[in-house]
Design an enzyme around this catalytic site. Structure first.
Site: not given
Ligand code: NDP
Length: 308
Positions: A134, A137-138
């Site tokens: 992701c 997300c990261d």
């Protein structure tokens, strides 16, 4: 046999948000957590884009909070896996792994989706330590660093362009001699100077040490191998929705996602609702899943009120 008003299957942000709303509406929900309690968020590190957490929060901490909030209003959270649902009669007859059976007047399916991984041992070793599925997300953790993205579809192109806005250099590892992504996405990739597309390349091994990923060893289709230093390795080779439980019972789209009536959580079976990634091939964000969990609980409440 035990009979419940509202059975929720799945324990990610969709399932727990549905539980909070259902419990506050006095539906006494029972929630089965499934194989991965807490869902996909428990596999990410820090969540920085969920509104309300200005300092960020770890995926596990957020899921613990959601679980506590659902329980506070009376949700019966159970460890266990739902093995089958008989959709031919109402209340629905539901078998739990281990032999128990319950009757459910309404069901909210929030079983999520799982990112596909390549299946390399090195990829598993560094999951959460530089290997991620992701970028949204990261990606932020790899600002000004070099990263690689695997895949040639729309997700891979979208993630590569997103990462290119943060990172120094992005390598897009594509196994075919072309991208499968839409023309518009391809153009964005080709027009982004710090994305280098490596066509006809596969990942042989993710390299790293105790601190995480340090590189990737790629193999060209002609057999030549070489190493690229990177600190982040992102998978974007697709997701599979966790719909095995309802295959053949609810309408699914060609990718296996549950089809819902637009703007609602209603599925093809009256009394069964869907929320979160299991019915969302496009957005796949925790905040979207939470919102759709709320919608499913409201739909279930209205359904139960109309079918007393
Ligand atoms: P796709 O299935 O479209 O693409 C997966 C990509 O990963 C393909 O390039 C595939 O290669 C590659 N791949 C699969 N397995 C492996 C493997 N083992 N090793 C290396 N590469 C592999 O998935 P997406 O998640 O990209 O997209 C899913 C759907 O969502 C699509 O319909 C897409 O259009 C849509 N979508 C739309 C977006 C938008 O419109 N903005 C954004 C994101 C997704 P190969 O081509 O060789 O099979």
């Amino acid at each position: 046999m035990e009979q419940v008003k509202c059975l929720i299957i799945g324990s990610g942000p969709a399932g727990f948000t549905a539980a909070i709303y259902a419990a506050r509406a006095s539906l006494s929900p029972v929630l089965y957590e499934g194989i991965e309690p807490g869902g996909q968020l428990t596999t990410t590190t820090e969540i920085e884009n969920f509104p309300g957490y200005p300092e960020g929060i770890s995926g596990n901490a957020m899921m613990d909070d959601l679980r506590r909030q659902a329980k506070r209003f009376g949700t019966d959270v159970r460890t266990g896996i739902v093995a089958s649902i008989d959709t031919t009669q109402r209340p629905f007859r539901v078998a739990i792994d281990g032999g128990d059976e319950i009757l459910a007047e309404s069901i909210i399916i929030a079983t999520g989706a799982s990112a596909k991984y390549l299946g390399l041992p090195s990829e598993l070793r560094f999951r959460g330590m530089g290997v991620s599925a992701c970028a949204t997300c990261d990606g932020f953790f790899y600002r000004k660093q070099d990263v690689a993205v695997v895949g040639g579809g729309d997700t891979a192109c979208e993630e590569a362009t997103y990462l290119a806005s943060l990172c120094r250099q992005v390598y897009l590892i594509v196994r075919k001699p072309f991208l499968r992504a839409s023309k518009a996405m391809q153009e964005r990739v080709f027009n982004t100077p710090n994305i280098k597309v490596l066509f006809e390349h596969n990942t042989a091994e993710v390299l790293g040490d105790d601190d995480g990923v340090t590189g990737v060893r790629v193999r060209k289709n002609d057999g030549e191998e070489y190493e690229i230093p990177i600190s982040g390795f992102f998978l974007a080779i697709g997701h599979h929705p966790n719909t095995e439980l309802v295959a053949g019972k609810l309408a699914l789209d060609e990718q296996g996602y549950i089809v819902t009536v637009a703007g609602t959580s209603r599925t093809s079976c009256e009394g069964i609702f869907a929320a979160g990634d299991v019915c969302d091939p496009h957005y796949r964000q925790a905040i979207v899943a939470a919102g759709s969990g709320c919608i499913a609980a409201l739909d279930a409440e209205r359904f139960l009120a109309a079918n007393k």
